[in-house]
Design an enzyme around this catalytic site. Structure first.
Site, PDB file in Angstrom:
ATOM      1  N   LYS A   1       0.834  -1.205   0.000  1.00 62.01           N
ATOM      2  CA  LYS A   1       0.000   0.000   0.000  1.00 62.01           C
ATOM      3  C   LYS A   1       0.868   1.255   0.000  1.00 62.01           C
ATOM      4  CE  LYS A   1      -1.589   1.750   3.915  1.00 62.01           C
ATOM      5  NZ  LYS A   1      -1.504   3.216   4.117  1.00 62.01           N
ATOM      6  N   ASN A   2       1.883   1.268   0.859  1.00 62.45           N
ATOM      7  CA  ASN A   2       2.708   2.470   1.009  1.00 62.45           C
ATOM      8  C   ASN A   2       3.603   2.743  -0.188  1.00 62.45           C
ATOM      9  OD1 ASN A   2       1.573   2.962   3.501  1.00 62.45           O
ATOM     10  ND2 ASN A   2       3.228   2.008   4.664  1.00 62.45           N
TER      11      ASN A   2
ATOM     12  N   CYS B   1      -5.614   8.388   9.540  1.00 61.08           N
ATOM     13  CA  CYS B   1      -5.876   7.914  10.903  1.00 61.08           C
ATOM     14  C   CYS B   1      -5.560   9.011  11.911  1.00 61.08           C
ATOM     15  CB  CYS B   1      -5.013   6.687  11.222  1.00 61.08           C
ATOM     16  SG  CYS B   1      -5.387   5.231  10.244  1.00 61.08           S
TER      17      CYS B   1
ATOM     18  N   ARG C   1       0.120  15.661  11.277  1.00 59.10           N
ATOM     19  CA  ARG C   1       0.896  15.366  10.065  1.00 59.10           C
ATOM     20  C   ARG C   1       1.127  16.680   9.318  1.00 59.10           C
ATOM     21  NH1 ARG C   1      -1.024   9.817   8.953  1.00 59.10           N
ATOM     22  NH2 ARG C   1      -2.349   9.346  10.694  1.00 59.10           N
TER      23      ARG C   1
ATOM     24  N   ASP D   1       4.669   1.545  12.109  1.00 58.12           N
ATOM     25  CA  ASP D   1       3.493   0.817  11.634  1.00 58.12           C
ATOM     26  C   ASP D   1       3.406  -0.609  12.185  1.00 58.12           C
ATOM     27  OD1 ASP D   1       2.452   2.916  10.239  1.00 58.12           O
ATOM     28  OD2 ASP D   1       3.000   2.196   8.250  1.00 58.12           O
TER      29      ASP D   1
ATOM     30  N   ARG E   1      -8.362  -0.186   4.775  1.00 54.16           N
ATOM     31  CA  ARG E   1      -7.441   0.800   4.214  1.00 54.16           C
ATOM     32  C   ARG E   1      -6.083   0.195   3.889  1.00 54.16           C
ATOM     33  NH1 ARG E   1      -6.006   4.947   7.754  1.00 54.16           N
ATOM     34  NH2 ARG E   1      -4.925   5.723   5.916  1.00 54.16           N
TER      35      ARG E   1
END
Length: 425
Positions: A36-37, A132, A137, A321, A413
């Protein structure tokens, strides 16, 4: 209960609850999905090119769906292949340079369209990002770096209004702190700037190296000239490209921790052990037995789980993570452990739920003190963010009795078909 259905972007199936029956050994194999990243910045970077881009090994997760919807909303023509987790993107016509709040609000990676829009079209209006609720951020690092490439901007009503005269100009940029998102945005922007850019103090996650490899395959000129330093020759055009997304190391790490936690033997397929060396070393210290192959990891959990003190850190350090997942494992250690969270200031929201299951965890600032010797008991739980969601699943898998985990839409997600993968083992 079903996972996100990536093959139909307009009718996704979203998990709302998960029922988990715990205290059983797991056995079998799990295939790791695409990252995903890595997918999100690569999808954003396709805006640079007028030529067709064929991407494969995309994970069927909600964040990827949202990024594809964002690209479609600005004018990208996208064809989806149901069988191969692949898509074809065509940006040969004019693209809108507006990324709305309605799409960007759900994921912080939405801000990554800012760099390519400025690089190709000289202007952009992009909503400030969401995601999230694990901490602030700020995108000031992105904006200060883009300013050095010639960008002028204002923030009005929650949107970044940015423009550049003619074309971005290459520059020397040293990031004030290591930032994955800022590194990605600047790599994408500088790859089409006029002249040479030197980016230093870059994040060096495998997903960033995947982005560099992708842009180079498109015809970019990017070279690592130091451990955290990139030299980028801007180009004005790109070529038609086929590219396969790298593996998801966070998904792999999650399943490795799950095996150690439940004292199970699992084969984790489709992952290069080199990119999760730190995580493997930590699990070995805790007591897991691990065998490495070229593209496969076999792990057997030990009855005795050793305690450890650990800090999260930018790659190649232990990833934030995987902090929540590791905390669940350390709850089973024979002595107390300490995890220090150095990346996000609000990433202990899973602790209250773990304590409801029988854990004894205290929070002091950015430290979690884990007493150990926990016998988890099933409970009704509430997920608060993506990685917290999966940490509750891990705890529930090792708990006595049934657990009901609410708000597991967070899982969609970032974890492809997690319910299906877990049922198979």
């Amino acid at each position: 209960v079903h996972g996100a259905n990536w093959s139909n972007f307009t009718k996704s199936l979203i998990m709302d609850k998960l029922e988990v029956f715990g205290a059983r050994k797991l056995k079998g194999q799990i295939k790791i999905s695409g990252s995903k990243n890595a997918s999100l910045p690569i999808l954003a970077a396709t805006i640079l090119s007028k030529k067709k881009i064929h991407l494969s090994n995309l994970p069927k997760v909600k964040d990827v769906e949202t990024m594809i919807k964002l690209l479609e909303s600005v004018g990208s023509k996208i064809k989806i292949s149901k069988k191969k987790n692949s898509i074809c993107i065509n940006n040969n016509k004019k693209i809108k340079t507006f990324a709305p709040y309605s799409l960007v609000k759900t994921m912080r990676a939405g801000i990554l369209v800012l760099g390519p829009m400025l690089a190709r079209f000289g202007k952009a209006k992009v909503s400030l990002p969401g995601g999230c609720s694990i901490g602030t951020r700020p995108i000031d690092i992105h904006l200060k770096a883009l300013k050095k490439l010639g960008t002028k901007y204002k923030i009005i009503d929650g949107y970044v209004h940015a423009f550049v005269k003619k074309r971005l100009k290459g520059a020397k940029i040293k990031f004030a702190k290591i930032s994955v998102g800022a590194t990605e945005n600047l790599i994408i922007a500088a790859s089409m700037a006029d002249g040479i850019s030197i980016l230093s103090n870059c994040a060096i996650e495998p997903e960033i190296k995947d982005l560099v490899n992708f842009i180079n395959k498109m015809g970019g000129k990017i070279k690592w000239i130091g451990r955290r330093t990139l030299k980028i020759h801007g180009v004005s055009d790109f070529v038609e490209t086929e590219y396969k997304i790298t593996q998801d190391r966070i998904e792999a790490g999650t399943y490795l921790i799950m095996a150690a936690l439940t004292q199970s033997t699992l084969k984790i397929n489709g992952i290069d052990p080199k990119i999760i060396k730190t995580e493997i070393d930590v699990l070995k210290k805790i007591g897991a037995k691990i065998t490495l192959d070229k593209n496969k990891i076999t792990i057997s959990g030990n009855k005795i789980i050793k305690n450890i003190n650990l800090k999260t850190a930018p790659y190649p350090g232990f990833p934030t993570d995987l902090q929540a997942q590791l905390m669940v494992l350390l709850c089973k250690a024979k002595k107390h452990s300490v995890i220090t969270e150095e990346i996000f200031e609000n990433r202990f929201m899973h602790v209250a739920e773990l304590n409801r299951m029988g854990a004894k965890i205290k929070i002091k600032g950015n430290k979690a003190i884990i007493e150990g010797n926990t016998d988890f008991k099933g409970a009704e739980l509430m997920a608060t963010d993506l990685r917290a969601s999966v940490s509750l699943i891990l705890a529930a898998l090792s708990a006595k009795g049934k657990s009901l985990i609410n708000r597991t839409y967070h899982l969609d997600r970032g974890y492809e078909k997690i319910d299906i993968k877990l049922r198979k083992v």
